[in-house]
Design an enzyme around this catalytic site. Structure first.
Site, PDB file in Angstrom:
ATOM      1  N   ARG A  21     -50.076  31.019 -75.738  1.00 51.99           N
ATOM      2  CA  ARG A  21     -49.144  32.069 -75.320  1.00 51.99           C
ATOM      3  C   ARG A  21     -48.065  32.262 -76.376  1.00 51.99           C
ATOM      4  O   ARG A  21     -47.954  31.480 -77.319  1.00 51.99           O
ATOM      5  CB  ARG A  21     -48.531  31.764 -73.943  1.00 51.99           C
ATOM      6  CG  ARG A  21     -47.975  30.343 -73.778  1.00 51.99           C
ATOM      7  CD  ARG A  21     -46.812  30.306 -72.845  1.00 51.99           C
ATOM      8  NE  ARG A  21     -45.729  31.119 -73.336  1.00 51.99           N
ATOM      9  CZ  ARG A  21     -44.882  30.734 -74.293  1.00 51.99           C
ATOM     10  NH1 ARG A  21     -44.987  29.543 -74.851  1.00 51.99           N
ATOM     11  NH2 ARG A  21     -43.920  31.541 -74.685  1.00 51.99           N
ATOM     12  N   CYS A 134     -36.886  32.835 -72.071  1.00 59.06           N
ATOM     13  CA  CYS A 134     -38.307  32.568 -72.334  1.00 59.06           C
ATOM     14  C   CYS A 134     -38.468  31.583 -73.493  1.00 59.06           C
ATOM     15  O   CYS A 134     -37.576  30.788 -73.786  1.00 59.06           O
ATOM     16  CB  CYS A 134     -39.065  33.868 -72.584  1.00 59.06           C
ATOM     17  SG  CYS A 134     -40.867  33.684 -72.498  1.00 59.06           S
ATOM     18  N   ASP A 203     -42.584  40.881 -77.721  1.00 62.49           N
ATOM     19  CA  ASP A 203     -44.036  41.072 -77.674  1.00 62.49           C
ATOM     20  C   ASP A 203     -44.413  42.383 -78.335  1.00 62.49           C
ATOM     21  O   ASP A 203     -45.522  42.541 -78.822  1.00 62.49           O
ATOM     22  CB  ASP A 203     -44.540  41.045 -76.232  1.00 62.49           C
ATOM     23  CG  ASP A 203     -44.789  39.625 -75.789  1.00 62.49           C
ATOM     24  OD1 ASP A 203     -43.801  38.906 -75.560  1.00 62.49           O
ATOM     25  OD2 ASP A 203     -45.968  39.222 -75.744  1.00 62.49           O
TER      26      ASP A 203
HETATM   27  C1  RUB Z   1     -43.731  35.080 -74.327  1.00 62.79           C
HETATM   28  C2  RUB Z   1     -42.590  35.943 -74.715  1.00 62.79           C
HETATM   29  C3  RUB Z   1     -41.961  35.661 -76.057  1.00 62.79           C
HETATM   30  C4  RUB Z   1     -42.593  36.584 -77.115  1.00 62.79           C
HETATM   31  C5  RUB Z   1     -42.206  36.180 -78.527  1.00 62.79           C
HETATM   32  O1  RUB Z   1     -44.390  35.539 -73.164  1.00 62.79           O
HETATM   33  O2  RUB Z   1     -42.206  36.875 -74.043  1.00 62.79           O
HETATM   34  O3  RUB Z   1     -40.575  35.900 -76.028  1.00 62.79           O
HETATM   35  O4  RUB Z   1     -44.006  36.552 -77.010  1.00 62.79           O
HETATM   36  O5  RUB Z   1     -42.673  34.881 -78.791  1.00 62.79           O
HETATM   37  P1  RUB Z   1     -45.686  34.736 -72.610  1.00 62.79           P
HETATM   38  P2  RUB Z   1     -43.002  34.375 -80.284  1.00 62.79           P
HETATM   39  O6  RUB Z   1     -45.243  33.339 -72.335  1.00 62.79           O
HETATM   40  O7  RUB Z   1     -46.062  35.498 -71.362  1.00 62.79           O
HETATM   41  O8  RUB Z   1     -46.760  34.827 -73.677  1.00 62.79           O
HETATM   42  O9  RUB Z   1     -41.709  34.534 -81.046  1.00 62.79           O
HETATM   43  O10 RUB Z   1     -43.400  32.923 -80.108  1.00 62.79           O
HETATM   44  O11 RUB Z   1     -44.087  35.218 -80.838  1.00 62.79           O
END
Ligand code: RUB
Length: 332
Positions: A21, A134, A203
């Site tokens: 994720r 998150c 995302d």
């Molecule tokens: C993860 C989420 C993160 C982004 C960026 O959602 O919203 O803030 O994906 O993450 P989920 P990164 O847990 O549903 O995948 O900086 O690690 O790409």
């Protein structure tokens, strides 16, 4: 029908079930899946290998709908495959091309996170109170880099219901010694007035500078706006959505009710339905800046990044590798 490599199926399933994720990790895993498809293929003709890659790509694109990094990583590889196909490249050369391109994407992505850490850390100051939501590798890179530079600050992490990714962030920050408070999502506004900054990952970043991130992010942004707290986004350029230039909307994933209430508990309250959107949209007015690996930009400059990164791609080519849903029987 072209069969999908078992390891690729496993990666697709892990993305779908959120064992893999976070938008960056999802993109790198998709690139790795295409690399495995090429490496383990028993194809005897390059056209057969292309078909296998297309099948893997389709499966990967059906796993989660919101992270734009996923189609962007697949495009990075498949556009080069298509170009090679036009030049009638031989099987072994095509295989090497996929391995090289996928490896390049993965390395670029890891370097991008590192650069975001360095660039973003310049905006963190001694004594800062910082809120995050998150779990984002890009955000963690910013905070860890600033801490390693000797800056001392406190972080407040929203627990991020329903899947508690905030706990992962709190653990990662605690492991390096950053003082961290874990708070319930509902306490965001209560603590916001004490903060100097809020920083989240992404995302997807739309052409108008709106940012799609974990559900609750837009409430954090709203509370930051009200308290005049700076709101930063950390996002690699492969999270910028070229589709939004064509007027396409980013799809918001809605996950199952069981993440919130068991089936049994839900049956006991028959007039209740559970809604569980996984992401929300923060408008550009609430965002002070976006930290990318190419530098810091105001959200209004998102369109320039998209033009720079994806300008040479035609609308038809873009639409070929969109996120879509497979019929149930085809699901991984
Ligand atoms: C993860 C989420 C993160 C982004 C960026 O959602 O919203 O803030 O994906 O993450 P989920 P990164 O847990 O549903 O995948 O900086 O690690 O790409």
């Amino acid at each position: 029908m072209t069969k999908v490599n078992e390891k690729v199926k496993e990666i697709a399933q892990d993305i779908k079930r959120m064992k893999i994720r976070g938008a960056g990790k999802i993109a790198r895993s998709a690139a790795e899946a295409l690399l495995i498809t090429a490496q383990q293929s028993k194809a005897r003709k390059s056209s057969t290998l292309v078909k296998e890659l297309e099948t893997s790509a389709k499966l990967l694109l059906s796993t989660r709908p919101t992270a734009v990094s996923l189609p962007n990583s697949i495009r990075y590889i498949m556009f080069r495959v298509r170009e090679a196909q036009k030049r009638n490249v031989k099987l072994e050369d095509l295989r090497s091309l996929v391995v090289k391109t996928a490896t390049e994407f993965i390395q670029n992505s890891e370097n991008a996170v590192k650069h975001i850490g360095e660039i973003g850390a310049r905006r963190i100051e001694d004594g800062d109170f910082i809120m995050t939501h998150c779990n984002s590798a890009a955000v963690t890179a910013v905070l860890k880099t600033a801490f390693n530079q000797g800056k001392r600050f406190k972080v407040f992490v929203c627990e991020t219901r329903p899947r508690f990714q905030g706990r992962i962030t709190a653990k990662a920050l605690s492991n390096v010694g950053i003082p961290t408070s874990l708070i319930v999502d509902g306490a965001t506004r209560f603590f916001m007035a004490k903060m100097d900054k809020a920083i989240v990952g992404a995302d997807a970043v739309a052409a108008n500078g709106a940012v799609v991130n974990k559900i609750g992010t837009s409430m954090v942004a709203l509370a930051a706006h009200e308290s005049r707290v700076l709101f930063f986004v950390a996002a690699e350029t492969y999270k910028f959505s070229p589709e939004t230039m064509l007027g396409q909307l980013v799809k918001i994933e809605e996950r199952g009710s069981s993440e919130i209430l068991s089936e049994k508990a839900l049956k006991r309250i028959p007039n209740v339905t559970v809604r569980n959107p996984s992401f929300d949209i923060t408008p550009p007015e609430y965002i002070d800046l976006i930290v990318t690996e190419r530098g810091i930009i105001p959200p209004q400059a998102a369109i320039m990044i998209i033009q720079d990164e994806f300008g040479s791609i035609t609308a038809e080519e873009l639409m070929e590798y969109q996120i879509y849903h497979l019929a149930d029987e085809d699901e991984p």
